[in-house]
Scaffold this motif. Structure first.
Motif, PDB file in Angstrom:
ATOM      1  N   TYR A  18      52.140-127.476-143.823  1.00  0.00           N
ATOM      2  CA  TYR A  18      51.357-127.368-145.046  1.00  0.00           C
ATOM      3  C   TYR A  18      51.911-128.340-146.070  1.00  0.00           C
ATOM      4  CZ  TYR A  18      48.973-125.124-148.994  1.00  0.00           C
ATOM      5  OH  TYR A  18      48.199-124.867-150.084  1.00  0.00           O
ATOM      6  N   SER A  50      47.890-128.957-149.591  1.00  0.00           N
ATOM      7  CA  SER A  50      46.438-129.072-149.654  1.00  0.00           C
ATOM      8  C   SER A  50      45.809-128.159-148.615  1.00  0.00           C
ATOM      9  CB  SER A  50      46.001-130.519-149.389  1.00  0.00           C
ATOM     10  OG  SER A  50      44.604-130.596-149.219  1.00  0.00           O
ATOM     11  N   ASN A  51      44.894-127.295-149.040  1.00  0.00           N
ATOM     12  CA  ASN A  51      44.232-126.402-148.096  1.00  0.00           C
ATOM     13  C   ASN A  51      43.456-127.166-147.034  1.00  0.00           C
ATOM     14  OD1 ASN A  51      45.093-123.917-149.048  1.00  0.00           O
ATOM     15  ND2 ASN A  51      43.452-123.759-150.551  1.00  0.00           N
ATOM     16  N   SER A  52      42.993-128.376-147.348  1.00  0.00           N
ATOM     17  CA  SER A  52      42.166-129.131-146.404  1.00  0.00           C
ATOM     18  C   SER A  52      42.963-129.629-145.203  1.00  0.00           C
ATOM     19  CB  SER A  52      41.515-130.321-147.110  1.00  0.00           C
ATOM     20  OG  SER A  52      42.510-131.224-147.569  1.00  0.00           O
ATOM     21  N   THR A  53      44.297-129.617-145.289  1.00  0.00           N
ATOM     22  CA  THR A  53      45.124-130.099-144.184  1.00  0.00           C
ATOM     23  C   THR A  53      46.003-128.994-143.602  1.00  0.00           C
ATOM     24  OG1 THR A  53      46.855-130.818-145.718  1.00  0.00           O
ATOM     25  CG2 THR A  53      45.178-132.439-145.106  1.00  0.00           C
ATOM     26  N   ARG A  54      45.712-127.762-143.935  1.00  0.00           N
ATOM     27  CA  ARG A  54      46.552-126.659-143.487  1.00  0.00           C
ATOM     28  C   ARG A  54      46.325-126.350-142.010  1.00  0.00           C
ATOM     29  NH1 ARG A  54      45.742-121.060-146.479  1.00  0.00           N
ATOM     30  NH2 ARG A  54      43.801-121.135-145.263  1.00  0.00           N
ATOM     31  N   SER A  55      47.406-126.074-141.275  1.00  0.00           N
ATOM     32  CA  SER A  55      47.337-125.575-139.904  1.00  0.00           C
ATOM     33  C   SER A  55      47.899-124.172-139.896  1.00  0.00           C
ATOM     34  CB  SER A  55      48.135-126.472-138.957  1.00  0.00           C
ATOM     35  OG  SER A  55      47.594-127.778-138.928  1.00  0.00           O
ATOM     36  N   ASP A  94      43.960-122.460-136.447  1.00  0.00           N
ATOM     37  CA  ASP A  94      43.228-123.322-137.375  1.00  0.00           C
ATOM     38  C   ASP A  94      43.942-124.666-137.518  1.00  0.00           C
ATOM     39  OD1 ASP A  94      41.912-120.960-137.724  1.00  0.00           O
ATOM     40  OD2 ASP A  94      42.319-120.765-139.869  1.00  0.00           O
ATOM     41  N   THR A  95      43.150-125.723-137.712  1.00  0.00           N
ATOM     42  CA  THR A  95      43.673-126.995-138.204  1.00  0.00           C
ATOM     43  C   THR A  95      42.731-127.488-139.279  1.00  0.00           C
ATOM     44  OG1 THR A  95      42.459-128.376-136.592  1.00  0.00           O
ATOM     45  CG2 THR A  95      44.654-127.594-135.949  1.00  0.00           C
ATOM     46  N   ALA A  96      43.279-128.207-140.261  1.00  0.00           N
ATOM     47  CA  ALA A  96      42.488-128.703-141.394  1.00  0.00           C
ATOM     48  C   ALA A  96      41.653-127.592-142.002  1.00  0.00           C
ATOM     49  CB  ALA A  96      41.597-129.872-140.974  1.00  0.00           C
ATOM     50  N   ASN A  97      42.226-126.384-142.037  1.00  0.00           N
ATOM     51  CA  ASN A  97      41.638-125.225-142.696  1.00  0.00           C
ATOM     52  C   ASN A  97      40.330-124.780-142.045  1.00  0.00           C
ATOM     53  OD1 ASN A  97      42.125-123.262-144.668  1.00  0.00           O
ATOM     54  ND2 ASN A  97      40.629-124.173-146.061  1.00  0.00           N
ATOM     55  N   ALA A  98      40.171-125.009-140.728  1.00  0.00           N
ATOM     56  CA  ALA A  98      39.002-124.545-139.990  1.00  0.00           C
ATOM     57  C   ALA A  98      39.445-124.033-138.628  1.00  0.00           C
ATOM     58  CB  ALA A  98      37.986-125.667-139.822  1.00  0.00           C
TER      59      ALA A  98
END
Length: 230
Positions: A52, A55-60, A73-77
């Motif tokens: 981490y 940034s939430n957009s790059t969270r695993s 999850d990767t990249a918050n998906a």
């Protein structure tokens, strides 16, 4: 003081690394005969963020669900889920199945004609457009086609059906003049394991000779499919 002493017995700090039950060799190092990390949440689910950068957009993230599923999850998906029975689903794994929405009539002679697939049954990861699959990553892809051909002229010496990729073509060939005594119809299908680089393309073509008449049609029951294997 007793609590501090007990804490010091369990946690070790060494050159910026923190160890729990072990002398640390990483930023956080957990050791012991039954070493594990447990995270409890008030909603009954548990999760741990692996990497981490703020940034939430790059969270695993890896999280267990209340129903016993494990989600990754990767990249918050969510990219992978293992359910309580052991079944694995990957909602972003490249996979597609397409078909024509209208008959492609009177295929030209002596030409490499692209087969038109206008209807997407599914296109997981959105890699198919304009009759063409584009590989999002380098890998091995299983590609398949089934072409329902009708009004085949019995004077045709051959019909080539191909999957054309950026690296190479995969082809099957039939000989109508040896199969039919008059104009006929047939389904031609094949599957190939293809090596593709990122941004390589794959599409289906047919070719008939310059003998006979331009009368062969590709029927809507045809299909083209593929998925990333490895």
């Amino acid at each position: 003081q007793n609590e501090l002493a007990q804490f010091a017995d369990v946690v070790t700090v060494n050159s910026g690394n923190v160890g729990i039950g072990v002398s640390p060799s990483d930023k956080l190092h957990v050791g012991g005969s039954a070493a594990f990390i447990r995270v409890d949440r008030s909603d009954g689910e548990a999760g741990i963020t692996l990497m981490y950068n703020g940034s939430n957009s790059t969270r695993s993230n890896i999280a267990t669900q209340t129903n016993g599923d494990l989600a990754i999850d990767t990249a918050n998906a969510e990219r992978m889920r293992i359910d309580a029975t052991g079944a694995v689903t990957m909602p972003h794994q490249p996979a597609f199945l397409v078909k024509p929405n209208t008959e492609q009539s009177n295929i030209a002679l002596a030409s490499n004609v692209t087969v038109l697939f206008q209807t997407e049954i599914f296109d997981q990861n959105a890699d198919f457009a304009n009759n063409t699959f584009t590989a999002p990553v380098a890998g091995k892809y299983q590609l398949n086609f089934s072409l329902y051909l009708k009004d085949i002229n019995d004077a045709y010496q051959y019909i080539y059906a191909r999957i054309q990729t950026s690296n190479r073509n995969y082809e099957v060939e039939i000989y109508p003049s040896t199969i039919f005594n008059s104009d006929g119809r047939i389904t031609v299908g094949a599957g190939f394991l293809a090596d593709m680089d990122a941004s390589d393309t794959a599409f289906v073509t047919v070719q008939v000779p310059n003998t006979g008449s331009a009368q062969m049609d590709i029927v809507v029951y045809s299909s083209f499919s593929g998925y990333l294997v490895a």
